[in-house]
Structures are given as C-alpha cells and as structure tokens.
Motif scaffolding. Sequence first.
Motif, mmCIF file in Angstrom:
data_model
loop_
_atom_site.group_PDB
_atom_site.id
_atom_site.type_symbol
_atom_site.label_atom_id
_atom_site.label_comp_id
_atom_site.label_asym_id
_atom_site.label_seq_id
_atom_site.Cartn_x
_atom_site.Cartn_y
_atom_site.Cartn_z
ATOM 1 N N THR A 1 0.828 -1.201 0.000
ATOM 2 C CA THR A 1 0.000 0.000 0.000
ATOM 3 C C THR A 1 0.865 1.254 0.000
ATOM 4 O OG1 THR A 1 -1.800 -1.114 1.169
ATOM 5 C CG2 THR A 1 -1.757 1.289 1.284
ATOM 6 N N SER A 2 1.856 1.299 0.888
ATOM 7 C CA SER A 2 2.697 2.495 0.982
ATOM 8 C C SER A 2 3.617 2.629 -0.228
ATOM 9 C CB SER A 2 3.514 2.473 2.275
ATOM 10 O OG SER A 2 4.399 1.375 2.312
ATOM 11 N N LEU A 3 4.127 1.508 -0.748
ATOM 12 C CA LEU A 3 4.993 1.568 -1.925
ATOM 13 C C LEU A 3 4.245 2.083 -3.147
ATOM 14 C CD1 LEU A 3 7.069 -1.730 -1.672
ATOM 15 C CD2 LEU A 3 7.970 0.591 -1.608
ATOM 16 N N LEU A 4 3.032 1.606 -3.353
ATOM 17 C CA LEU A 4 2.276 2.041 -4.526
ATOM 18 C C LEU A 4 1.974 3.533 -4.464
ATOM 19 C CD1 LEU A 4 -0.084 -1.027 -4.945
ATOM 20 C CD2 LEU A 4 1.767 -0.331 -6.472
ATOM 21 N N GLY A 5 1.786 4.057 -3.262
ATOM 22 C CA GLY A 5 1.628 5.499 -3.129
ATOM 23 C C GLY A 5 2.901 6.238 -3.491
ATOM 24 N N ALA A 6 4.047 5.727 -3.027
ATOM 25 C CA ALA A 6 5.328 6.370 -3.314
ATOM 26 C C ALA A 6 5.729 6.224 -4.775
ATOM 27 C CB ALA A 6 6.410 5.777 -2.415
ATOM 28 N N LEU A 7 5.205 5.190 -5.458
ATOM 29 C CA LEU A 7 5.548 4.935 -6.862
ATOM 30 C C LEU A 7 4.506 5.513 -7.818
ATOM 31 C CD1 LEU A 7 6.700 1.206 -6.533
ATOM 32 C CD2 LEU A 7 8.171 3.181 -6.991
ATOM 33 N N ARG A 8 3.763 6.505 -7.356
ATOM 34 C CA ARG A 8 2.672 7.038 -8.174
ATOM 35 C C ARG A 8 3.168 7.556 -9.526
ATOM 36 N NH1 ARG A 8 0.435 9.620 -4.341
ATOM 37 N NH2 ARG A 8 -1.078 8.015 -3.819
ATOM 38 N N GLY A 9 4.374 8.097 -9.592
ATOM 39 C CA GLY A 9 4.894 8.613 -10.851
ATOM 40 C C GLY A 9 5.774 7.633 -11.598
ATOM 41 N N ALA A 10 5.845 6.394 -11.131
ATOM 42 C CA ALA A 10 6.719 5.389 -11.747
ATOM 43 C C ALA A 10 6.056 4.785 -12.978
ATOM 44 C CB ALA A 10 7.027 4.289 -10.739
ATOM 45 N N PRO A 11 6.828 4.115 -13.837
ATOM 46 C CA PRO A 11 6.219 3.393 -14.959
ATOM 47 C C PRO A 11 5.163 2.407 -14.461
ATOM 48 C CG PRO A 11 8.600 3.480 -15.222
ATOM 49 C CD PRO A 11 8.303 4.022 -13.857
ATOM 50 N N GLU A 12 4.067 2.294 -15.193
ATOM 51 C CA GLU A 12 2.963 1.438 -14.766
ATOM 52 C C GLU A 12 3.404 -0.010 -14.609
ATOM 53 O OE1 GLU A 12 -0.587 0.649 -13.195
ATOM 54 O OE2 GLU A 12 0.185 2.644 -13.721
ATOM 55 N N ALA A 13 4.350 -0.444 -15.436
ATOM 56 C CA ALA A 13 4.828 -1.827 -15.341
ATOM 57 C C ALA A 13 5.494 -2.099 -13.998
ATOM 58 C CB ALA A 13 5.808 -2.121 -16.478
ATOM 59 N N LEU A 14 6.158 -1.093 -13.441
ATOM 60 C CA LEU A 14 6.784 -1.270 -12.130
ATOM 61 C C LEU A 14 5.724 -1.371 -11.043
ATOM 62 C CD1 LEU A 14 9.214 -1.416 -10.272
ATOM 63 C CD2 LEU A 14 9.355 1.080 -10.329
ATOM 64 N N ARG A 15 4.704 -0.542 -11.112
ATOM 65 C CA ARG A 15 3.619 -0.604 -10.127
ATOM 66 C C ARG A 15 2.906 -1.957 -10.189
ATOM 67 N NH1 ARG A 15 1.331 3.762 -7.946
ATOM 68 N NH2 ARG A 15 -0.769 2.990 -8.411
ATOM 69 N N THR A 16 2.678 -2.451 -11.400
ATOM 70 C CA THR A 16 2.031 -3.753 -11.564
ATOM 71 C C THR A 16 2.897 -4.864 -10.974
ATOM 72 O OG1 THR A 16 0.902 -2.997 -13.563
ATOM 73 C CG2 THR A 16 1.105 -5.375 -13.256
ATOM 74 N N ALA A 17 4.211 -4.776 -11.199
ATOM 75 C CA ALA A 17 5.124 -5.792 -10.666
ATOM 76 C C ALA A 17 5.154 -5.771 -9.140
ATOM 77 C CB ALA A 17 6.527 -5.575 -11.228
ATOM 78 N N VAL A 18 5.081 -4.581 -8.549
ATOM 79 C CA VAL A 18 5.079 -4.478 -7.087
ATOM 80 C C VAL A 18 3.804 -5.098 -6.516
ATOM 81 C CG1 VAL A 18 4.942 -2.843 -5.161
ATOM 82 C CG2 VAL A 18 6.634 -2.515 -6.970
ATOM 83 N N GLU A 19 2.668 -4.854 -7.159
ATOM 84 C CA GLU A 19 1.410 -5.454 -6.692
ATOM 85 C C GLU A 19 1.487 -6.974 -6.683
ATOM 86 O OE1 GLU A 19 -2.447 -2.990 -7.622
ATOM 87 O OE2 GLU A 19 -1.225 -3.112 -9.444
#
Length: 403
Positions: free
Chosen positions: A91-109
Amino acid sequence: MELEIKTLAFGGRGVARQGGEVWFVSNALPGERVTVAEERRRRGIVEARTLEVLSPSPWREPDPCPKAFGECGGCDLAHVAAGFREKAYKTSLLGALRGAPEALRTAVEAATFFPSPWHYRLRGRLHWAPEAQVLGFYAPSSHRVASLEGCRVLSPGTLALLPAWAESLKNANLPAGELEFLEDLPGERRLLLFRGLFSGELPRLPGVDGFWGIRGRGWGQRELTLELPLPLTVPVGSFVQGNRFLLAELWRMVEALVREEGFSRVVDLYAGVGFLAAAARFGGAQELTVVEVSPRAARAARANLPQARVLSMPAEAAVGQGALVGADLVILDPPRGGLSPAVREAVAAAKLSSLLYVSCDPACLARDAKVLVDAGFAVRWAKLFDLFAGTHHVELAVLFRKT
C-alpha cells in the motif's frame, strides 16, 4: 480532533483528509478512526500523533513493542501485525511509486514477499549518551537516546549485553558517539566500531571479539565470517545487508537468476564486501567485475572473490572506464539516493540485456526506472524483502530486461 484514516504513506504514517488539509498520523492504519494531537502544520499538510484508536484495523498488532511511538523511534510500523506487513508495504509503496512506470507498479502489486522474524539485526548503529548512561536508538523526532529493554530487532545476545557495555563505556569516559555492531549469523560473535572522537584505550567489553575506533585504534578481531554457501568475510564498519534471516533469500534470488539464465559475465556496481557478487559466482558466473568505493570493503571483496576483477573506485568512475562493456547481467544496489545521473545515463545507454536493481527508496527507484524504461528496458518481476521488520523501510528487487 477525530479522523478516519484512508491509506498508508511511505514513511509509516496513516493518511486522512480533513478541511482541505492532508493529515499524516503516526500509529494509525487504513480504516481506523482515531483521535489525534497535532504536531506540525505547513501549507495544507498536518503531522499528528494518535491519542486513541476508536475503531482498530484488522492490520493492527495486538501486542506491539511498548516503547514504540513514544520512547523509541526505531520501529515506525511496530503497530502492523506480521500477517499484514505485506499489505502495508505494498500500500505504501504504490503510493510512493505514483509517478513510476505502470509496469513497475504492476510488478510491485504481484511481487513475492519475504517476511522476517524479529531479532534480525546482524549489523547496525547504537547511540551512546554518556550523560544519561544510555546505549540505544533515538527517540522519535529527537536526539534523546532511548534504552532498549525488550527490543525486538536486536539479537537476544546483544540485548542482554547492553547494560554491561554501558557501564564499561561510562567507566572509560567514552564521549557521545555511535557504536556500530556486526554479528555473525547465529548471533554468537560480535565486533564493535566506535564512531566518535576518542584517543584513549577502548575498554574490553563482555561478549565482544573486537572493539575499534574510526582512527584505527582498538583491540581484537577486525572482521567476522558469515557462513554462507561461499563464506563471506566482513570487516566491522563495512556494508553488508543487515538481516540475518533474509540473507539466504537474497542469495538464492541472485544464484537462481544467474543459474537459470546462464549469465556468465556479471558486474556488481555497488558491491560492498561482495555479497550479491558471491551469490552470482555460486550460480555459475565465470567473469565477475566488482565495484566498491570503500577501500576497506573493496579489500574484503578481493579476499571473498579472488577470481573477480575488483575496482576500488566510485561507480561513476567505473562506468566511465568501460566496466559495463560485455556484461550479461548488471547488479545495482546503490545507496538510498539511487543512481547518480552519470551512472543512470551510462546504464541506460549501455548494450545490456538484464539489470537487477535492489532499492530501499521507492522514490529514487521510480526516477531511475523511468529512465530505464524510456531506454528500452522492461520490468520482468519484483520481489519484496522485509529486511527492516517493524519499520517502513523495505527492500525492493526488480529485474529489468532490454526489449
């Protein structure tokens, strides 16, 4: 003031919105209603602490460390139960990665999470306060040193020795400073390094195999061996990942990646004493280039990896001298600030097939990942390691492949 917490920010604070302002509240979790006391306010942002939890979250730890959120500032996620740490981190990482490439956010999830038990610390720094005769961590938002009775991150052996150490430091008239410790994996042997101004004789301390000052004076051993698949020599004061329970998981990640992909030429740009490079060697890498700016750590890396080419220089100098040329895999485990512009540009421009990026700061990772993705790298997977259990810090390993 009563607030409803909506999400969790990177840094461990619950987030609420009230009256057009964003509130960041310590010791508060998503879904909770809490009463709070305001601490600081600036331009629409309010920092506060929880006074009472009116409706607790299922995430909440029923038996948190009694020193958290008051006396000791070491564990800002001590209120999260072990079974919910993964959800809290993501939850906290996805908030901090709001401006990151979408592929990185998907991988973190989708990332695999590696949890840690308590008493995991094999290295770290304690603060010595001679006036109070206390050896411990800082209190929240303060330079007051909190004692560590019952601490859940230190090994039981070190925790039991702290009162005797404090007594010896007092008798030796040691001034204020930091006491860095290094333990072996079982927590049976330990070395100390005093980071402070002291020209006298460092005292003999119980349960300690060596005690040194930053100016090179001291007694006993200067290094310990971590019994990994390839034994790793670590001098006190040098960098190696500090979680005794998850070193094996990090090792297996690198070993399996190198073995399964058949990587032969591996470059580790921020190697410390060579831990991740040693795992690559064990996985079958034939040509290793190890880069480390600290002379002490570079000497240890040479001893740990006698077959490797060890470059004792900054990563910027190494990439400028062609260290990346011909590499199958580049390992990046930079300091908290991430890659410097020079290294970021060199890595993005190099003819590389694979990068393994290990990060403890999501904002810096987001910045670097954007450059890598723009240069043609794709995110293949991510893994989360709870290297600092009880805190908001989490290690994120990401594999990038050139498309």
